[in-house]
Scaffold this motif. Sequence first.
Motif, PDB file in Angstrom:
ATOM      1  N   TYR A   4      53.388  56.427  21.640  1.00  0.00           N
ATOM      2  CA  TYR A   4      52.502  57.253  22.443  1.00  0.00           C
ATOM      3  C   TYR A   4      53.366  58.350  23.039  1.00  0.00           C
ATOM      4  CZ  TYR A   4      49.153  53.340  22.528  1.00  0.00           C
ATOM      5  OH  TYR A   4      48.280  52.339  22.203  1.00  0.00           O
ATOM      6  N   ALA A  31      43.030  56.678  28.857  1.00  0.00           N
ATOM      7  CA  ALA A  31      42.766  55.414  28.167  1.00  0.00           C
ATOM      8  C   ALA A  31      43.559  55.353  26.863  1.00  0.00           C
ATOM      9  CB  ALA A  31      41.281  55.275  27.875  1.00  0.00           C
ATOM     10  N   SER A  33      42.985  53.603  24.414  1.00  0.00           N
ATOM     11  CA  SER A  33      42.054  53.524  23.290  1.00  0.00           C
ATOM     12  C   SER A  33      41.730  54.909  22.735  1.00  0.00           C
ATOM     13  CB  SER A  33      40.764  52.817  23.706  1.00  0.00           C
ATOM     14  OG  SER A  33      40.113  53.546  24.738  1.00  0.00           O
ATOM     15  N   ARG A  34      41.967  55.940  23.510  1.00  0.00           N
ATOM     16  CA  ARG A  34      41.708  57.315  23.076  1.00  0.00           C
ATOM     17  C   ARG A  34      42.991  58.086  22.799  1.00  0.00           C
ATOM     18  NH1 ARG A  34      37.482  57.127  27.556  1.00  0.00           N
ATOM     19  NH2 ARG A  34      35.580  56.719  26.407  1.00  0.00           N
ATOM     20  N   LYS A  37      48.521  57.836  18.308  1.00  0.00           N
ATOM     21  CA  LYS A  37      49.716  57.080  17.949  1.00  0.00           C
ATOM     22  C   LYS A  37      50.487  57.944  16.955  1.00  0.00           C
ATOM     23  CE  LYS A  37      47.920  52.496  18.849  1.00  0.00           C
ATOM     24  NZ  LYS A  37      47.771  51.129  18.360  1.00  0.00           N
ATOM     25  N   CYS A  61      54.592  52.253  21.222  1.00  0.00           N
ATOM     26  CA  CYS A  61      53.243  51.756  21.551  1.00  0.00           C
ATOM     27  C   CYS A  61      53.289  50.342  22.102  1.00  0.00           C
ATOM     28  CB  CYS A  61      52.340  51.818  20.326  1.00  0.00           C
ATOM     29  SG  CYS A  61      51.917  53.496  19.815  1.00  0.00           S
ATOM     30  N   ASP A  65      51.262  49.260  25.392  1.00  0.00           N
ATOM     31  CA  ASP A  65      50.192  48.292  25.126  1.00  0.00           C
ATOM     32  C   ASP A  65      50.412  47.009  25.929  1.00  0.00           C
ATOM     33  OD1 ASP A  65      48.841  49.959  23.361  1.00  0.00           O
ATOM     34  OD2 ASP A  65      49.828  49.122  21.587  1.00  0.00           O
ATOM     35  N   PRO A  70      42.708  48.155  31.434  1.00  0.00           N
ATOM     36  CA  PRO A  70      41.546  48.981  31.101  1.00  0.00           C
ATOM     37  C   PRO A  70      41.245  49.967  32.227  1.00  0.00           C
ATOM     38  CG  PRO A  70      41.043  46.635  30.859  1.00  0.00           C
ATOM     39  CD  PRO A  70      42.382  46.738  31.522  1.00  0.00           C
ATOM     40  N   ASP A  79      32.894  57.539  30.426  1.00  0.00           N
ATOM     41  CA  ASP A  79      32.660  56.143  30.019  1.00  0.00           C
ATOM     42  C   ASP A  79      31.786  55.397  31.007  1.00  0.00           C
ATOM     43  OD1 ASP A  79      34.475  55.928  32.080  1.00  0.00           O
ATOM     44  OD2 ASP A  79      35.876  54.670  31.009  1.00  0.00           O
TER      45      ASP A  79
END
Length: 79
Positions: A4, A31, A33-34, A37, A61, A65, A70, A79
Amino acid sequence: MDCYIVNLSHTGPKDRYITVWRPDDRGYCWALSRAGKYRHEHVMEHLAYYNNGYAHVAVPCEILDGIAVPPIPGHHDGD
């Protein structure tokens, strides 16, 4: 190993989240998730751009991670 890209210039001590780059160098997000990578080899080929040591830093990552939580629902990105 994928990375990242953490943007330190958009992340301060009072911020709730670390700012990371979206995929394909297209902006920022909080986030994972968005987040994009980025292949380690690609980062190394363009090191001054992706990992200059003061504004952007490439982080494996697996490290982010492992510590990520969240985002708070509704806090950002609709969201």
